[in-house]
Motif scaffolding. Structure first.
Motif, short mmCIF file in Angstrom:
data_model
loop_
_atom_site.label_atom_id
_atom_site.label_comp_id
_atom_site.label_asym_id
_atom_site.label_seq_id
_atom_site.Cartn_x
_atom_site.Cartn_y
_atom_site.Cartn_z
N LEU A 2 0.84 -1.20 0.00
CA LEU A 2 0.00 0.00 0.00
C LEU A 2 0.88 1.25 0.00
N VAL A 88 -1.33 -6.80 -6.25
CA VAL A 88 -1.87 -6.09 -5.08
C VAL A 88 -3.39 -6.23 -5.08
N TRP A 91 -8.55 -3.31 -3.23
CA TRP A 91 -8.92 -2.26 -2.26
C TRP A 91 -7.73 -1.34 -1.99
N LYS A 92 -6.52 -1.90 -2.11
CA LYS A 92 -5.33 -1.07 -1.90
C LYS A 92 -5.14 -0.09 -3.06
N SER A 96 -5.17 3.86 -2.46
CA SER A 96 -4.03 4.72 -2.79
C SER A 96 -4.47 5.94 -3.59
#
Lengths: 262, 232, 126
Positions: A2, A88, A91-92, A96
């Motif tokens: 993240l 990744v 949701w990350k 971001s």
């Protein structure tokens, strides 16, 4: 991961914002210099102030546009080929973008205030203004026996929630638009209008609810009791916070489970 | 060799139109596989489904035993058919980017390949020619020790020298236990580097097999076989 | 000497011939170390598994040998390479004679023709 996503998001957007912030501060400093040496411009003060106000409004609008465009292009658009094949969680990715956009929003507000302070200072008005604000603030604190730390915290939180709410609503609308096979931009606009409509309906329902809770119809809106006003603001923050969470979840679901990059 | 890619009842439709409908497929490690078909036959759709850029309408895709998601992306190295790196980055930024996000990225390998090509690390991608940009992308993708390489038209529209460079780079650098899938319509150019081939047309598997077996049994190249199957 | 792969036959069989000829022509001299399978495959622009198959074939011919961990070497047995050269020459000659017989030449005529052309020298100069 993240942290790295946020790092690259700032790197990507820095190239846009830092120069503009530079221009705003530079513009203020030039005015300070002109004032200092008493140089009369051929423009009137009015034109200068108008330019300045337009510059600031323009920057605020740009902050919103960049925030929206980063999400659209970087996740749902051409740059999504790189971003969505990174190992990744979605949701990350979304977080971001949100974190960076809200940060730049704060940055723009701060730069605007700093520029304003420079202007005021150059005209010897900063101290006066500051003292007036302090006076007003202290009298409010006394009158309603508020805690100033708490109030500042609340104001900041309110701005954060509002900003998150605003960006997430647009993200969500774009994600819903992405579900369609064609005319995704138009679909996103329609989705936004749809979401807006739903929110309005909810607000009306809540308002009617208040009328029952407080009794006496919509009189509570004009109630001067600050406690009632606070309750209303608190509740609205909760309402917006909840909606923001729902937008986030819907957006995440679509990016995770329904992505279709053409 | 273990199964790297497993596909079950895979179907992708847009509205009523099926873009891909290929049923079950299984790819074992250590092989280079050609996904061959005319333009618009569903090759890119297949690659995008496996890389997670498209969502299947029906069926499931497993890479290394896991359903496509954040976990499979860490073992899949994908080369799109278009420029997909951020133009504002310099070569060294993209290297740092890959190093930051992919644990299997071999920075030393990438740097040595870039220096062999004489690419300046401080040069921004924006200022590179299309051909150079494509080579940089290929180098990054092949510098990962991935389990599955998905290469979409890696030699589309390049000159013969660049083609040789690209093929040599793929052969010299892919992970030996991995599966390499090369999607292309330029069959003659790639067939010698393939173990197996899959012909697809209008989203369906038309023919699949081993390149050497076809040559041995039918005495013809895959390119010629392709022309026969797809004659119009 | 080039890695020219034709369309009509299995790639590995062609690789066996090409590498065999490279050994005969001293491009890979006796007792020298061969490049790795990967590197040879990259040179020839062929699949590494196919290259491996070709090398196994050459190994069974005795032309190359695997030394554990260090890689593959060309045989140091010069006689064996000569024998292999001869074997290929005989095979090619057989093909040639069959073709000439198809054109209705007798063995005597073929010999005469070859002698004449060799003395003229023109048609074989490449």
């Amino acid at each position: 991961m993240l942290g790295k996503l946020i790092k690259y998001e700032f790197k990507s957007t820095m190239r846009i914002f830092l120069p503009i912030y530079g221009v705003i501060i530079g513009f203020s400093l030039i005015q300070v210099l002109l004032d200092l040496f008493n140089i009369k411009m051929i423009f009137s003060d009015g034109i200068l102030v108008t330019t300045y106000v337009l510059l600031i409004i323009g920057t605020l609008v740009l902050t919103l546009i960049v925030g929206i465009q980063r999400f659209f292009k970087n996740i749902l658009g051409t740059e999504g080929y790189l971003m969505n094949t990174l190992p990744v969680k979605s949701w990350k990715l979304i977080f971001s973008k949100l974190f960076t956009s809200v940060s730049w929003f704060f940055g723009t507000v701060l730069i605007t205030l700093s520029a304003l302070s420079i202007q005021l200072a150059s005209r010897g008005m900063l101290q006066d203004t500051w003292e007036n604000i302090e006076l007003l603030w202290n009298s409010l604190m006394l009158q309603y026996s508020w805690n100033s730390g708490l109030l500042i915290g609340k104001i900041v939180m309110m701005i954060v929630i509002y900003a998150c709410y605003g960006f997430l609503m647009v993200y969500c609308a774009m994600a819903i638009g992405h579900l369609f096979n064609s005319n995704r931009i138009i679909s996103s606009f329609i989705a936004y209008i749809g979401l807006y409509f739903i929110v309005q309906v909810i607000s009306v329902v809540v308002l009617v609810g208040y009328a029952f809770v407080f009794g006496g119809g919509i009189d509570f809106l004009t109630n001067s009791n600050p406690d009632v006003a606070f309750t209303l603001i608190n509740n609205q923050m909760i309402e917006m916070g909840l909606l923001a969470v729902i937008y986030y979840l819907v957006t995440n679901y679509i990016v995770k489970k329904r992505l279709n990059l053409e | 060799m273990e199964t790297v890619l497993e596909i079950k009842g895979l179907k992708k439709s847009y509205g009523k139109k099926a873009a891909l409908d290929i049923g079950n497929l299984e790819f074992k490690g250590g092989k280079i596989i050609g996904l061959l078909g005319p333009n618009g036959s569903g090759k890119t759709t297949f690659i995008k489904l496996v890389s997670g850029l498209l969502t299947p309408t029906l069926g499931e895709i497993k890479v290394g035993g896991m359903l496509v998601g954040a976990d499979t992306k860490s073992i899949v190295s994908y080369l799109p058919d278009a420029n997909y790196l951020f133009d504002w980055m310099k070569t060294k930024d993209v290297i740092a980017f890959f190093k930051d996000f992919y644990k299997d990225f071999d920075e030393g390998l990438a740097l040595s390949m870039l220096s062999n090509l004489g690419i300046d690390l401080k040069q921004s991608l924006k200022s590179m020619s299309k051909g150079t940009k494509e080579k940089v992308q290929l180098i990054l993708v092949m510098s990962r020790r991935a389990k599955l390489y998905l290469l979409d038209e890696p030699i589309g529209g390049v000159d013969p020298a660049a083609r040789d460079y690209i093929l040599k780079t793929i052969i010299s650098n892919y992970n030996e236990e991995a599966v390499v899938v090369i999607a292309t319509h330029l069959i003659g150019d790639v067939e010698n580097i393939l173990d197996d081939f899959i012909f697809i047309d209008e989203g369906k598997v038309v023919l699949a097999g081993s390149v050497d077996e076809v040559r041995e049994e039918k005495g013809k190249s895959i390119d010629n076989l392709f022309r026969e199957v797809f004659k119009c | 000497m080039s890695w020219d792969i034709k369309d009509d036959r299995p790639v590995y069989a062609q690789l066996v011939e090409i590498i065999g000829q490279m050994i005969i022509k001293n491009i890979f001299p006796p007792d020298s170390k061969l490049p790795s399978v990967r590197d040879l495959a990259a040179l020839a622009e062929v699949n590494p598994n196919t290259m491996q198959k070709a090398l196994v074939e050459l190994e069974s011919e005795g032309l190359i040998s695997s030394v554990r961990t260090t890689g593959k070497y060309v045989t140091d047995n010069v006689e064996l390479i000569k024998g292999y050269k001869r074997k290929i020459a005989v095979r090619e000659l057989g093909r040639f004679i069959n073709k000439m017989k198809d054109l209705d030449f007798t063995m005597e005529e073929i010999k005469d023709l070859v002698d004449k052309e060799v003395n003229n020298g023109n048609s074989f100069r490449n």
